[in-house]
Design an enzyme around this catalytic site. Structure first.
Site, PDB file in Angstrom:
ATOM      1  N   GLU A 137      -6.828   5.096   7.646  1.00  0.00           N
ATOM      2  CA  GLU A 137      -6.596   6.505   7.298  1.00  0.00           C
ATOM      3  C   GLU A 137      -7.812   7.092   6.589  1.00  0.00           C
ATOM      4  O   GLU A 137      -8.126   8.273   6.745  1.00  0.00           O
ATOM      5  CB  GLU A 137      -5.325   6.620   6.433  1.00  0.00           C
ATOM      6  CG  GLU A 137      -4.081   6.402   7.279  1.00  0.00           C
ATOM      7  CD  GLU A 137      -2.885   5.831   6.531  1.00  0.00           C
ATOM      8  OE1 GLU A 137      -2.864   5.872   5.295  1.00  0.00           O
ATOM      9  OE2 GLU A 137      -1.973   5.325   7.213  1.00  0.00           O
TER      10      GLU A 137
ATOM     11  N   ASN B 158       0.881  -1.171   0.000  1.00  0.00           N
ATOM     12  CA  ASN B 158       0.000   0.000   0.000  1.00  0.00           C
ATOM     13  C   ASN B 158       0.917   1.219   0.000  1.00  0.00           C
ATOM     14  O   ASN B 158       1.445   1.597   1.041  1.00  0.00           O
ATOM     15  CB  ASN B 158      -0.884  -0.037   1.258  1.00  0.00           C
ATOM     16  CG  ASN B 158      -1.685   1.244   1.451  1.00  0.00           C
ATOM     17  OD1 ASN B 158      -1.781   2.067   0.531  1.00  0.00           O
ATOM     18  ND2 ASN B 158      -2.264   1.404   2.635  1.00  0.00           N
ATOM     19  N   TRP B 159       1.098   1.798  -1.181  1.00  0.00           N
ATOM     20  CA  TRP B 159       2.053   2.903  -1.307  1.00  0.00           C
ATOM     21  C   TRP B 159       1.526   4.191  -0.681  1.00  0.00           C
ATOM     22  O   TRP B 159       2.264   5.153  -0.548  1.00  0.00           O
ATOM     23  CB  TRP B 159       2.398   3.139  -2.776  1.00  0.00           C
ATOM     24  CG  TRP B 159       3.305   2.094  -3.373  1.00  0.00           C
ATOM     25  CD1 TRP B 159       3.743   0.939  -2.782  1.00  0.00           C
ATOM     26  CD2 TRP B 159       3.905   2.121  -4.685  1.00  0.00           C
ATOM     27  NE1 TRP B 159       4.566   0.258  -3.639  1.00  0.00           N
ATOM     28  CE2 TRP B 159       4.684   0.952  -4.812  1.00  0.00           C
ATOM     29  CE3 TRP B 159       3.840   3.008  -5.761  1.00  0.00           C
ATOM     30  CZ2 TRP B 159       5.397   0.661  -5.983  1.00  0.00           C
ATOM     31  CZ3 TRP B 159       4.553   2.719  -6.923  1.00  0.00           C
ATOM     32  CH2 TRP B 159       5.329   1.562  -7.016  1.00  0.00           C
ATOM     33  N   LYS B 160       0.238   4.228  -0.360  1.00  0.00           N
ATOM     34  CA  LYS B 160      -0.391   5.452   0.174  1.00  0.00           C
ATOM     35  C   LYS B 160      -0.114   6.616  -0.796  1.00  0.00           C
ATOM     36  O   LYS B 160      -0.022   6.387  -1.996  1.00  0.00           O
ATOM     37  CB  LYS B 160       0.084   5.712   1.600  1.00  0.00           C
ATOM     38  CG  LYS B 160      -0.086   4.467   2.488  1.00  0.00           C
ATOM     39  CD  LYS B 160       0.068   4.727   3.940  1.00  0.00           C
ATOM     40  CE  LYS B 160      -0.150   3.414   4.693  1.00  0.00           C
ATOM     41  NZ  LYS B 160      -0.109   3.582   6.141  1.00  0.00           N
TER      42      LYS B 160
ATOM     43  N   HIS C 291      -9.493   1.458   4.773  1.00  0.00           N
ATOM     44  CA  HIS C 291      -8.224   1.669   5.491  1.00  0.00           C
ATOM     45  C   HIS C 291      -8.466   2.670   6.629  1.00  0.00           C
ATOM     46  O   HIS C 291      -9.249   3.603   6.495  1.00  0.00           O
ATOM     47  CB  HIS C 291      -7.156   2.197   4.526  1.00  0.00           C
ATOM     48  CG  HIS C 291      -5.798   2.185   5.141  1.00  0.00           C
ATOM     49  ND1 HIS C 291      -5.383   3.164   6.011  1.00  0.00           N
ATOM     50  CD2 HIS C 291      -4.786   1.293   5.049  1.00  0.00           C
ATOM     51  CE1 HIS C 291      -4.160   2.862   6.425  1.00  0.00           C
ATOM     52  NE2 HIS C 291      -3.767   1.740   5.848  1.00  0.00           N
TER      53      HIS C 291
ATOM     54  N   SER D 167       3.363  -1.796  10.390  1.00  0.00           N
ATOM     55  CA  SER D 167       4.824  -1.802  10.592  1.00  0.00           C
ATOM     56  C   SER D 167       5.468  -3.161  10.343  1.00  0.00           C
ATOM     57  O   SER D 167       6.474  -3.482  10.963  1.00  0.00           O
ATOM     58  CB  SER D 167       5.172  -1.300  12.006  1.00  0.00           C
ATOM     59  OG  SER D 167       4.770   0.048  12.160  1.00  0.00           O
TER      60      SER D 167
ATOM     61  N   GLY E 123       2.465   2.566  10.690  1.00  0.00           N
ATOM     62  CA  GLY E 123       3.427   3.647  10.493  1.00  0.00           C
ATOM     63  C   GLY E 123       4.128   4.084  11.767  1.00  0.00           C
ATOM     64  O   GLY E 123       4.781   5.123  11.804  1.00  0.00           O
TER      65      GLY E 123
ATOM     66  N   GLU F 169      -5.398  -4.562  10.715  1.00  0.00           N
ATOM     67  CA  GLU F 169      -4.383  -3.523  10.874  1.00  0.00           C
ATOM     68  C   GLU F 169      -4.669  -2.728  12.143  1.00  0.00           C
ATOM     69  O   GLU F 169      -5.448  -1.759  12.104  1.00  0.00           O
ATOM     70  CB  GLU F 169      -4.407  -2.577   9.668  1.00  0.00           C
ATOM     71  CG  GLU F 169      -4.121  -3.254   8.348  1.00  0.00           C
ATOM     72  CD  GLU F 169      -3.565  -2.276   7.324  1.00  0.00           C
ATOM     73  OE1 GLU F 169      -2.503  -2.555   6.777  1.00  0.00           O
ATOM     74  OE2 GLU F 169      -4.174  -1.219   7.110  1.00  0.00           O
TER      75      GLU F 169
ATOM     76  N   GLY G  92       2.766  -0.981   4.291  1.00  0.00           N
ATOM     77  CA  GLY G  92       2.847   0.446   3.967  1.00  0.00           C
ATOM     78  C   GLY G  92       4.296   0.851   3.750  1.00  0.00           C
ATOM     79  O   GLY G  92       4.863   0.633   2.682  1.00  0.00           O
ATOM     80  N   GLY G  93       4.910   1.417   4.784  1.00  0.00           N
ATOM     81  CA  GLY G  93       6.270   1.970   4.678  1.00  0.00           C
ATOM     82  C   GLY G  93       7.269   1.029   4.011  1.00  0.00           C
ATOM     83  O   GLY G  93       8.028   1.444   3.129  1.00  0.00           O
TER      84      GLY G  93
HETATM   85  P1  PGA Z   1       2.740   0.448   7.640  1.00  0.00           P
HETATM   86  O1  PGA Z   1       1.292   0.648   6.979  1.00  0.00           O
HETATM   87  O2  PGA Z   1       3.289  -0.849   7.115  1.00  0.00           O
HETATM   88  O3  PGA Z   1       3.540   1.647   7.199  1.00  0.00           O
HETATM   89  O4  PGA Z   1       2.544   0.414   9.116  1.00  0.00           O
HETATM   90  C1  PGA Z   1       0.430  -0.440   6.771  1.00  0.00           C
HETATM   91  C2  PGA Z   1      -0.866   0.076   6.186  1.00  0.00           C
HETATM   92  O5  PGA Z   1      -1.304   1.167   6.579  1.00  0.00           O
HETATM   93  O6  PGA Z   1      -1.483  -0.576   5.325  1.00  0.00           O
END
Ligand code: PGA
Length: 254
Positions: A97, A9-11, A95, A212, A173, A167, A233-234
């Site tokens: 966010e 998930n590149w956001k 998600h 994470s 993050g 999640e 994500g990251g």
């Molecule tokens: P993260 O994000 O790996 O940076 O914690 C995961 C996500 O939000 O899908």
């Protein structure tokens, strides 16, 4: 046996050149693809570029969101039929966010989930509790509500051809991964909920962990019975980390 799946998930990250380079590096990595599936969900305008960069590999692609309607006067939104035209396999819905910063309710998330299914896309439904909810002993009830918002009356086999990502919001993050035991407990709860109405789907559906996850923490997480891969994500923005997670997924399947 559920084949593991790792989705990036590149956001809201990546410019055109970076995206092509990163996707190309992932597609070119030496991975035993018989034991792992992979997907990349970049920002909307990069979907077509990523698709071209991975087209000669087993890496699939998808989107991070979609609108619940299939067309119409919804300025700035993107519809499921277009994602299908772009060859997307996956679309992330709900998600945290989007729930937090864009006010998406469980009801809206459910509508997006079914829009994805209606258009032949695999929804990746994200669920997870905040730190305050966990501290208050509400983690299970929050996640149960988020899953049940999609299940509705339970008649429809909603999670057939769908993926759930657990999640925990406090792990996203933050560098603070859930322990394998904490994650397994919630994954087992989610699988149990789906199994209640639809045992075959509950047994076969993939439940990804997100929050994470890194190449170093992936093996222990993926060794858990009900953890079938990761939503990353990251660490999906670094080719070597993402490939390391893919290799951990392969190893968990051997
Ligand atoms: P993260 O994000 O790996 O940076 O914690 C995961 C996500 O939000 O899908």
């Amino acid at each position: 046996m559920r084949q593991p799946l790792v989705v990036g998930n590149w956001k809201m990250n990546g410019r055109v050149g970076e995206a092509e380079e990163l996707a190309g590096a992932i597609a070119a990595a030496e991975i035993d693809w018989e034991h792992c599936g992979a997907g990349i969900c970049p920002p909307f305008p990069l979907i077509d570029r990523v698709a071209k960069a991975v087209s000669d590999s087993p890496v699939a692609w998808g989107a991070q969101n979609l609108h619940a309607e299939d067309a119409g006067a919804f300025t700035g939104e993107v519809h499921g039929p277009l994602l299908k035209d772009l060859g997307c396999t996956y679309v992330i819905v709900g998600h945290s966010e989007r729930r937090e910063y864009f006010g998406e309710t469980s009801e809206q998330v459910a509508a997006k989930f079914f829009a994805a299914k209606r258009n032949g896309l695999v929804p990746i439904l994200c669920v997870g509790e905040t730190e305050a909810e966990r501290d208050a002993g509400k983690a299970e009830s929050v996640v149960r509500e988020q899953v049940q918002a999609v299940v509705g009356d339970g008649k429809e086999d909603a999670f057939r051809d769908a993926v759930i990502a657990y999640e925990p919001v406090w792990a996203i993050g933050t560098g603070r991964t859930a322990t394998p035991e904490q994650a397994q407990e919630m994954h087992a709860l989610i699988r149990g909920l789906v199994k209640q109405g639809h045992p075959v789907t509950g047994q076969s559906m993939k439940i990804l962990y997100g929050g994470s996850m890194k190449a170093a923490s992936a093996p222990e997480l993926m060794a858990q019975e009900d953890i079938d891969g990761g939503l990353i994500g990251g660490a999906s923005l670094k080719a070597d980390e993402f490939v390391g997670i893919l290799r951990a997924a392969v190893a968990s399947d051997l």
